[in-house]
Design a protein around this motif. Structure first.
Motif, PDB file in Angstrom:
ATOM      1  N   THR A  53       0.987  -1.214   0.014  1.00 46.81           N
ATOM      2  CA  THR A  53      -0.051  -0.109   0.042  1.00 46.81           C
ATOM      3  C   THR A  53       0.990   1.409  -0.052  1.00 46.81           C
ATOM      4  OG1 THR A  53      -1.720  -1.181   1.217  1.00 46.81           O
ATOM      5  CG2 THR A  53      -1.696   1.382   1.198  1.00 46.81           C
ATOM      6  N   ILE A  54       1.834   1.168   0.684  1.00 45.49           N
ATOM      7  CA  ILE A  54       2.816   2.366   0.752  1.00 45.49           C
ATOM      8  C   ILE A  54       3.345   2.667  -0.506  1.00 45.49           C
ATOM      9  CG2 ILE A  54       4.901   3.162   1.836  1.00 45.49           C
ATOM     10  CD1 ILE A  54       4.017   1.789   4.386  1.00 45.49           C
ATOM     11  N   ALA A  55       3.925   1.474  -1.186  1.00 44.83           N
ATOM     12  CA  ALA A  55       4.461   1.538  -2.754  1.00 44.83           C
ATOM     13  C   ALA A  55       3.363   2.154  -3.575  1.00 44.83           C
ATOM     14  CB  ALA A  55       5.151   0.339  -3.024  1.00 44.83           C
ATOM     15  N   ARG A  56       2.150   1.754  -3.459  1.00 45.34           N
ATOM     16  CA  ARG A  56       1.201   1.903  -4.385  1.00 45.34           C
ATOM     17  C   ARG A  56       0.887   3.490  -4.393  1.00 45.34           C
ATOM     18  NH1 ARG A  56      -4.278   0.244  -3.303  1.00 45.34           N
ATOM     19  NH2 ARG A  56      -4.541   1.671  -4.595  1.00 45.34           N
ATOM     20  N   THR A  91       7.197  -3.023 -10.566  1.00 45.32           N
ATOM     21  CA  THR A  91       6.533  -4.081 -10.985  1.00 45.32           C
ATOM     22  C   THR A  91       5.306  -4.448 -10.455  1.00 45.32           C
ATOM     23  OG1 THR A  91       7.648  -5.755 -10.360  1.00 45.32           O
ATOM     24  CG2 THR A  91       8.477  -5.318 -12.377  1.00 45.32           C
ATOM     25  N   LEU A  92       5.476  -4.509  -9.053  1.00 43.89           N
ATOM     26  CA  LEU A  92       4.352  -5.038  -8.144  1.00 43.89           C
ATOM     27  C   LEU A  92       3.318  -3.853  -7.772  1.00 43.89           C
ATOM     28  CD1 LEU A  92       6.356  -7.472  -5.752  1.00 43.89           C
ATOM     29  CD2 LEU A  92       5.075  -7.999  -7.827  1.00 43.89           C
ATOM     30  N   ALA A  93       3.910  -2.706  -7.416  1.00 45.25           N
ATOM     31  CA  ALA A  93       2.818  -1.626  -7.087  1.00 45.25           C
ATOM     32  C   ALA A  93       2.076  -1.157  -8.521  1.00 45.25           C
ATOM     33  CB  ALA A  93       3.705  -0.351  -6.619  1.00 45.25           C
ATOM     34  N   PRO A  94       2.645  -1.061  -9.490  1.00 44.60           N
ATOM     35  CA  PRO A  94       1.776  -0.646 -10.820  1.00 44.60           C
ATOM     36  C   PRO A  94       0.746  -1.916 -11.139  1.00 44.60           C
ATOM     37  CG  PRO A  94       3.901  -0.191 -11.351  1.00 44.60           C
ATOM     38  CD  PRO A  94       3.933  -1.175  -9.974  1.00 44.60           C
ATOM     39  N   ARG A  95       1.091  -3.044 -10.787  1.00 46.19           N
ATOM     40  CA  ARG A  95       0.226  -4.108 -10.731  1.00 46.19           C
ATOM     41  C   ARG A  95      -0.861  -4.253  -9.949  1.00 46.19           C
ATOM     42  NH1 ARG A  95       1.651 -10.299  -9.119  1.00 46.19           N
ATOM     43  NH2 ARG A  95       3.611  -9.652 -10.237  1.00 46.19           N
ATOM     44  N   PHE A  96      -0.825  -3.672  -8.858  1.00 42.62           N
ATOM     45  CA  PHE A  96      -2.090  -3.565  -7.926  1.00 42.62           C
ATOM     46  C   PHE A  96      -2.396  -1.942  -7.723  1.00 42.62           C
ATOM     47  CE2 PHE A  96       0.622  -6.840  -5.810  1.00 42.62           C
ATOM     48  CZ  PHE A  96      -0.020  -7.933  -6.146  1.00 42.62           C
ATOM     49  N   ALA A  97      -2.262  -1.189  -8.938  1.00 41.40           N
ATOM     50  CA  ALA A  97      -2.617   0.266  -8.911  1.00 41.40           C
ATOM     51  C   ALA A  97      -4.030   0.136  -8.889  1.00 41.40           C
ATOM     52  CB  ALA A  97      -2.250   0.863  -9.966  1.00 41.40           C
ATOM     53  N   VAL A 125      -1.515 -11.863  -5.273  1.00 41.89           N
ATOM     54  CA  VAL A 125      -2.614 -12.256  -6.459  1.00 41.89           C
ATOM     55  C   VAL A 125      -2.019 -11.768  -7.765  1.00 41.89           C
ATOM     56  CG1 VAL A 125      -4.789 -11.105  -6.941  1.00 41.89           C
ATOM     57  CG2 VAL A 125      -4.329 -11.920  -4.413  1.00 41.89           C
ATOM     58  N   GLY A 126      -2.327 -12.472  -8.840  1.00 45.13           N
ATOM     59  CA  GLY A 126      -1.925 -12.250 -10.032  1.00 45.13           C
ATOM     60  C   GLY A 126      -0.738 -12.988 -10.387  1.00 45.13           C
ATOM     61  N   SER A 127       0.026 -13.890  -9.577  1.00 44.95           N
ATOM     62  CA  SER A 127       1.083 -14.622  -9.857  1.00 44.95           C
ATOM     63  C   SER A 127       0.610 -16.283  -9.325  1.00 44.95           C
ATOM     64  CB  SER A 127       2.455 -14.272  -8.880  1.00 44.95           C
ATOM     65  OG  SER A 127       2.073 -14.403  -7.391  1.00 44.95           O
ATOM     66  N   GLU A 128      -0.481 -16.268  -9.859  1.00 45.34           N
ATOM     67  CA  GLU A 128      -1.190 -17.764  -9.367  1.00 45.34           C
ATOM     68  C   GLU A 128      -0.377 -18.797 -10.224  1.00 45.34           C
ATOM     69  OE1 GLU A 128      -3.237 -15.284 -10.398  1.00 45.34           O
ATOM     70  OE2 GLU A 128      -4.044 -14.721  -8.434  1.00 45.34           O
ATOM     71  N   TYR A 129      -0.482 -20.169 -10.062  1.00 46.19           N
ATOM     72  CA  TYR A 129      -0.034 -21.290 -10.602  1.00 46.19           C
ATOM     73  C   TYR A 129      -0.667 -21.456 -12.099  1.00 46.19           C
ATOM     74  CZ  TYR A 129       0.821 -26.016 -12.108  1.00 46.19           C
ATOM     75  OH  TYR A 129       1.097 -27.023 -12.687  1.00 46.19           O
ATOM     76  N   ASN A 130      -0.010 -21.538 -12.949  1.00 49.63           N
ATOM     77  CA  ASN A 130      -0.400 -21.632 -14.585  1.00 49.63           C
ATOM     78  C   ASN A 130      -0.013 -22.822 -15.147  1.00 49.63           C
ATOM     79  OD1 ASN A 130      -1.581 -21.260 -17.000  1.00 49.63           O
ATOM     80  ND2 ASN A 130      -0.371 -19.294 -17.474  1.00 49.63           N
ATOM     81  N   PRO A 131      -1.103 -23.842 -15.023  1.00 49.30           N
ATOM     82  CA  PRO A 131      -0.838 -25.201 -15.803  1.00 49.30           C
ATOM     83  C   PRO A 131      -0.299 -25.125 -17.261  1.00 49.30           C
ATOM     84  CG  PRO A 131      -3.052 -25.094 -15.453  1.00 49.30           C
ATOM     85  CD  PRO A 131      -2.550 -23.833 -14.595  1.00 49.30           C
TER      86      PRO A 131
END
Length: 195
Positions: A53-56, A91-97, A125-131
């Motif tokens: 949240t701080i990074a966002r 990378t992570l903060a823009p992903r959760f913007a 969230v967003g880095s889930e396992y992708n079979p």
């Protein structure tokens, strides 16, 4: 009674507990998923989500360089790893913007064999396992043989090589295209109506 007692002590003194949370947060942000016990996972979740949240907020401030720098320094006060902090801000903060919260997910896995502690996967969230990713990677690999994962697999393969087996079943194919067991089975007469 435990009124208004917020956090678990995890059987550690304060300094050790904070070091544990920092190390787990660094590992989670670097690899985007870790495996730990349920109480540690439940303590790690608010710690990491506060940092995200701080990074966002720092990334959202964007043009105001002072706010971005301040947010980066606040995160660096908690996580002393500059590489992980860079990944968090770039990378992570823009992903959760656009996400208003809930950046992590805790999945119960089962119980650890040694001490029967409940184990959980913590992932962003967003880095889930992708079979399908594994299938694509295997298709690109080509004709590379599978590597034996454990001691049991290596022993089975060594036994197959000693018997002279080449395929999955471990037996060489005979001239007729049948294995030894299939050739033997086809020559024995069957009883009518029996088992």
């Amino acid at each position: 009674m435990r009124h208004n007692v917020a956090h678990r002590k995890l059987g550690r003194v304060t300094e050790h507990r904070l070091a544990l949370l920092r190390n787990q947060a660094i590992a989670l942000l670097r690899h985007e998923k870790i495996e730990t016990t349920m109480p540690k996972a439940k303590e790690l979740r608010p710690f990491v989500e506060r940092l995200i949240t701080i990074a966002r907020r720092g990334v959202a401030a964007g043009d105001a360089a002072g706010k971005t720098l301040h947010a980066r320094r606040m995160v660096l006060a908690e996580l002393p790893d500059t590489e992980v902090v860079r990944k968090l801000f770039e990378t992570l903060a823009p992903r959760f913007a656009e996400r208003p919260g809930g950046y992590t997910r805790i999945l119960r896995v089962g119980y650890r064999r040694g001490d029967s502690a409940e184990v959980a996967h913590v992932e962003l969230v967003g880095s889930e396992y992708n079979p399908t990713a594994k299938v694509e990677k295997d298709d690109e690999g080509g004709d590379t043989p599978k590597k034996a994962k454990g001691v049991g697999e290596r022993i089975k393969r060594a036994a197959q090589r000693m018997r002279g087996g080449t395929g999955e079943g471990g037996h060489k194919a005979q001239a007729g295209g049948q294995t030894k067991g299939a050739a033997r089975k086809s020559t024995t007469p069957r009883k009518a109506g029996g088992s």
